[in-house]
Structure formats: C-alpha cells, structure tokens
Design a protein around this motif. Structure first.
Motif, PDB file in Angstrom:
ATOM      1  N   UNK A 174       2.418  93.065 -94.447  1.00  0.00           N
ATOM      2  CA  UNK A 174       2.984  92.891 -94.464  1.00  0.00           C
ATOM      3  C   UNK A 174       4.664  92.190 -93.498  1.00  0.00           C
ATOM      4  N   UNK A 175       5.266  92.661 -94.138  1.00  0.00           N
ATOM      5  CA  UNK A 175       6.658  92.674 -94.343  1.00  0.00           C
ATOM      6  C   UNK A 175       6.943  93.743 -92.625  1.00  0.00           C
ATOM      7  N   UNK A 176       6.168  94.309 -92.368  1.00  0.00           N
ATOM      8  CA  UNK A 176       6.699  95.296 -91.125  1.00  0.00           C
ATOM      9  C   UNK A 176       6.299  94.735 -90.117  1.00  0.00           C
ATOM     10  N   UNK A 177       5.504  94.365 -90.117  1.00  0.00           N
ATOM     11  CA  UNK A 177       4.442  93.524 -88.818  1.00  0.00           C
ATOM     12  C   UNK A 177       5.397  91.887 -88.992  1.00  0.00           C
ATOM     13  N   UNK A 178       5.985  91.458 -89.479  1.00  0.00           N
ATOM     14  CA  UNK A 178       6.944  90.386 -89.611  1.00  0.00           C
ATOM     15  C   UNK A 178       8.207  90.105 -88.629  1.00  0.00           C
ATOM     16  N   UNK A 179       8.933  91.443 -89.749  1.00  0.00           N
ATOM     17  CA  UNK A 179       9.664  91.987 -88.894  1.00  0.00           C
ATOM     18  C   UNK A 179       9.938  91.958 -87.465  1.00  0.00           C
ATOM     19  N   UNK A 180       8.965  92.780 -87.011  1.00  0.00           N
ATOM     20  CA  UNK A 180       9.154  93.540 -85.478  1.00  0.00           C
ATOM     21  C   UNK A 180       8.472  92.108 -84.610  1.00  0.00           C
ATOM     22  N   UNK A 181       7.723  91.355 -85.811  1.00  0.00           N
ATOM     23  CA  UNK A 181       7.728  90.252 -85.105  1.00  0.00           C
ATOM     24  C   UNK A 181       9.097  88.996 -83.923  1.00  0.00           C
ATOM     25  N   UNK A 182       9.977  89.268 -85.253  1.00  0.00           N
ATOM     26  CA  UNK A 182      10.410  88.516 -85.061  1.00  0.00           C
ATOM     27  C   UNK A 182      11.460  89.149 -84.652  1.00  0.00           C
ATOM     28  N   UNK A 183      11.644  90.054 -83.653  1.00  0.00           N
ATOM     29  CA  UNK A 183      12.854  90.722 -83.128  1.00  0.00           C
ATOM     30  C   UNK A 183      12.445  90.167 -82.006  1.00  0.00           C
ATOM     31  N   UNK A 184      11.001  89.491 -81.732  1.00  0.00           N
ATOM     32  CA  UNK A 184      11.354  88.836 -79.941  1.00  0.00           C
ATOM     33  C   UNK A 184      12.422  87.538 -80.650  1.00  0.00           C
ATOM     34  N   UNK A 185      12.408  86.935 -81.299  1.00  0.00           N
ATOM     35  CA  UNK A 185      13.646  85.842 -81.458  1.00  0.00           C
ATOM     36  C   UNK A 185      15.122  85.903 -81.634  1.00  0.00           C
ATOM     37  N   UNK A 186      16.343  85.610 -81.716  1.00  0.00           N
ATOM     38  CA  UNK A 186      17.364  85.532 -80.983  1.00  0.00           C
ATOM     39  C   UNK A 186      18.324  85.839 -82.482  1.00  0.00           C
ATOM     40  N   UNK A 187      18.996  86.580 -82.908  1.00  0.00           N
ATOM     41  CA  UNK A 187      20.293  85.887 -84.251  1.00  0.00           C
ATOM     42  C   UNK A 187      19.191  85.655 -85.116  1.00  0.00           C
ATOM     43  N   UNK A 188      18.813  86.819 -85.835  1.00  0.00           N
ATOM     44  CA  UNK A 188      18.327  86.052 -86.636  1.00  0.00           C
ATOM     45  C   UNK A 188      18.962  87.056 -88.183  1.00  0.00           C
ATOM     46  N   UNK A 189      19.017  86.693 -89.613  1.00  0.00           N
ATOM     47  CA  UNK A 189      19.901  87.751 -90.197  1.00  0.00           C
ATOM     48  C   UNK A 189      18.687  87.319 -90.872  1.00  0.00           C
ATOM     49  N   UNK A 190      18.481  89.262 -91.064  1.00  0.00           N
ATOM     50  CA  UNK A 190      17.461  89.735 -92.224  1.00  0.00           C
ATOM     51  C   UNK A 190      17.994  90.498 -94.048  1.00  0.00           C
ATOM     52  N   UNK A 191      17.561  89.706 -94.991  1.00  0.00           N
ATOM     53  CA  UNK A 191      17.951  89.918 -96.292  1.00  0.00           C
ATOM     54  C   UNK A 191      16.766  90.844 -96.974  1.00  0.00           C
ATOM     55  N   UNK A 192      17.058  92.237 -97.216  1.00  0.00           N
ATOM     56  CA  UNK A 192      15.686  93.765 -97.119  1.00  0.00           C
ATOM     57  C   UNK A 192      16.101  94.038 -98.797  1.00  0.00           C
ATOM     58  N   UNK A 193      15.640  92.584 -99.581  1.00  0.00           N
ATOM     59  CA  UNK A 193      15.657  93.109-101.092  1.00  0.00           C
ATOM     60  C   UNK A 193      14.675  93.938-101.844  1.00  0.00           C
ATOM     61  N   UNK A 194      15.151  94.965-102.308  1.00  0.00           N
ATOM     62  CA  UNK A 194      13.903  95.848-102.942  1.00  0.00           C
ATOM     63  C   UNK A 194      14.282  96.917-103.028  1.00  0.00           C
ATOM     64  N   UNK A 195      13.605  97.578-104.835  1.00  0.00           N
ATOM     65  CA  UNK A 195      14.291  98.761-105.110  1.00  0.00           C
ATOM     66  C   UNK A 195      14.788  99.937-104.426  1.00  0.00           C
ATOM     67  N   UNK A 196      15.166 100.608-104.564  1.00  0.00           N
ATOM     68  CA  UNK A 196      15.678 101.981-103.444  1.00  0.00           C
ATOM     69  C   UNK A 196      14.783 102.608-102.625  1.00  0.00           C
ATOM     70  N   UNK A 197      13.475 102.710-104.396  1.00  0.00           N
ATOM     71  CA  UNK A 197      12.625 103.218-103.759  1.00  0.00           C
ATOM     72  C   UNK A 197      11.569 102.701-102.913  1.00  0.00           C
TER      73      UNK A 197
END
Ligand code: NCD
Length: 338
Positions: A174-197
């Motif tokens: 879901x986060x892969x598809x949503x991030x790619x879809x959000x590319x179509x918009x402007x000036x978005x700040x993404x904070x990706x919070x996860x364990x390194x692995x």
C-alpha cells in the motif's frame, strides 16, 4: 487521460492527475448509493469474478459490495488451495476460462506480477487487488481520495503536504503504490519511518525524489510525526522467511494517544490500510485512539467502497448513466448519515 472503458487497472503508473480527478468525481457521486439514500440497477445482470488467492477482509468484501451496490452479481473464489491453481493450472488458462464467466475480474495473489500475467489471458478488465509486495492500486486510490477529503476538511490540499509513512515499508504494497501515486502532486515531504531492514525500496525513494519531492528516512517515531498525515502499517508477516523474523519487528512502532499528543500536530490525520494488528505483541495503532476525530481509518475503509464503485462504473463504461437506473430504498436504513 486514462481510457477507463475496458481497461485493466494493474498499477498506479497508469494514472495522471486528470484521470484521478475524474475518478474522485465519480466516487463522490456514488455516496447516495453507498449511504442507501437510493439504489441503482445499472449493472443488473453483470458478473464480477472476485478472485482472492490471499487473505483479505476489506478489499474482497468492498469489491463485492461495490459491485452489488451498482446492481451487479458477484462470484467469489477464495484461496489457492480451493482453486485449480493448486492442480497446476496456469494463470493464463484460469483467466481464459473465468473471463468468459465474468464481465470484470478483481484479483489478489501472493506473487508480484501475477495479476498482470493473469490479465494477459483475460478477455475482460482485470483490477489488481494486491499482487504480493508489489502494488495495490485501488488501495492507493482510496487512500488518496481520503487524503484529499481530510486535507480539504482542514483547508489544505495534497500539494505541499507532509506525509509520514511508518512500519513495514519494505513489504507494504500500500505504501509503495501510494508513494508512487503522490508523485503526481507538488512539493510533498515524505518521512519514511521504519527499521533499517524494512526500509522503503530504493526504487520507490528515487521515483519520489526524481519527481521533485523531499524524502527523509528515520527509524523512530519520536520527533518525526509532526506531519499532516501519518500512515501507519502492519508488519507484513506473511512475506517474511519465518515467524521469528517477523517477531523482531512487531511492536517496534506503537502509535497511541499519548504519543499522538506529544509528537503529532493538533490535527494530524492518522491513516492505516487495515487490518491493524491489535495483538499485544504488535498493537501498532492503539484502540485508545478510537475516539480521536483525526483517526481516519474507518472513513478510509468506507471510501474504499466509493472508489471501487467508481472503478467498476468506469471500466464498464456506465459512469454517466448510473442515475438513469435509479430506484428507491424501501427497507429501514440508518446509513444516510454516512
Ligand atoms: C493491506 C494489504 O493487503 O496490502 N490491506 C488492505 O488491502 N486493506 C495491508 C495489510 O494487509 O497490512
């Protein structure tokens, strides 16, 4: 603009902003039907083949409900072991046969690329309900529809927003598809919070950066949640080699009202594709947030029906004639409040 009629919906890469606006508009027009203020028979006689070869509650039932709400009928197949795929039948053969029994097919399968492979053998439109860790385009569309409504309720738009995605960003489709879809918009700040692995795949990060957005990578919640939207996810245990491996990450990021109060903005909207893992070892999104008006998870799930109704109406080419088949609702219903 995507030509919806007859199209397979396999990836968010098929969409541009115009197609998204078009879908949002159709999805909004579906509200009176979903809220039982009226009903339509526009798809009376049409058959949805709803093929779910991987566990699902919301996605499967909301595809079926959406089709029923448009007046159509649903034929469901659940689980690989109950289908001829377990006897070695190819996806191509299954598609050739089932597509002659159906007018449109929704499908979920554990392998990346499987739904596209299936679509090659299908004579009717195929909608991807999730292919392994790859994509989940209808979820991304309903997530974006939710974000758009939540942002406008706060007088904001998608352009310029800040979204924090939390948890299993490696296997979470879901986060892969949503991030790619959000590319179509402007000036978005993404904070990706996860364990390194369990970090967001490099391919998604670079796709977002190449489109001009800002990306921050973090490994803790504290100090990183002052976003417009916080999108929490579940550890995708079914994609790990072993249960022990998944256990290492369960419960690593627990969002609850105390963390919200301390680290989020006063109106940060909380989303989750659901199911949330409420077992004590995980509890990634605590029930103590259920009364928080900014918890949008159930509005998100409701929007799934509207978005899937819109997709069915558009792929079957009836989006502009739905009202011609209107009828009254004669049974008791208290859903009209939405
Ligand atoms: C998600 C999925 O299946 O990818 N759920 C959903 O479709 N609503 C996320 C998950 O299972 O954690």
């Amino acid at each position: 603009m995507l030509k919806f009629q007859g199209a397979n919906i396999l990836s968010v890469n098929q969409f541009d902003r115009e197609s998204i606006e078009y879908l949002f508009n159709i999805a909004s027009k579906m509200e009176p039907y979903a809220h039982r203020q009226k009903r339509t028979r526009v798809l009376d006689g049409a058959i949805l083949g709803n093929l779910f070869f991987e566990p699902s509650t919301r996605t499967r039932v909301s595809f079926g409900t959406a089709f029923n709400l448009l007046g159509g009928h649903v034929r469901e197949t659940v689980g690989i072991s109950n289908s001829a795929l377990a006897k070695g039948e190819s996806l191509y053969d299954t598609a050739r046969v089932l597509s002659s029994y159906s007018d449109v097919i929704a499908m979920r399968h554990p392998e990346a690329g499987s739904v596209a492979e299936f679509a090659e053998g299908s004579r009717v439109p195929v909608i991807n309900g999730g292919d392994g860790a790859n994509e989940h385009p209808t979820q991304a569309l309903l997530d974006l529809f939710t974000i758009s409504k939540e942002q406008s309720a706060h007088g904001k738009s998608i352009d310029g927003m800040h979204i924090a995605m939390v948890g299993d960003l490696k296997y979470g489709r879901t986060v892969h598809s949503l991030s790619k879809l959000l590319r179509l918009y402007k000036d978005i700040k993404f904070t990706f919070i996860s364990p390194n692995a369990l970090a967001m795949p490099d391919s998604v990060i670079s796709a977002v950066e190449d489109a001009g957005h800002k990306v921050e990578i973090k490994d803790q919640l504290e100090g990183n949640l002052d976003a417009d939207i916080v999108y929490q996810t579940r550890v995708q245990e079914e994609r790990f080699e072993s249960e022990e491996e998944a256990n290492k990450y369960r419960g690593r990021f627990r969002l609850n009202q105390a963390i919200y109060t301390q680290h989020c903005k006063s109106n940060t909207v909380i989303m989750h594709p659901l199911p949330r893992d409420s077992r004590s070892a995980a509890n990634e999104l605590d029930n103590d947030m259920n009364q928080n008006p900014n918890l949008a998870i159930f509005r998100q799930a409701d929007n799934g029906v509207l978005m899937r109704m819109a997709l069915f109406a558009c792929t079957l080419g009836v989006e502009n004639v739905v009202e011609q088949y209107d009828d009254k609702v004669v049974w008791f219903s208290n859903k009209s409040q939405g």
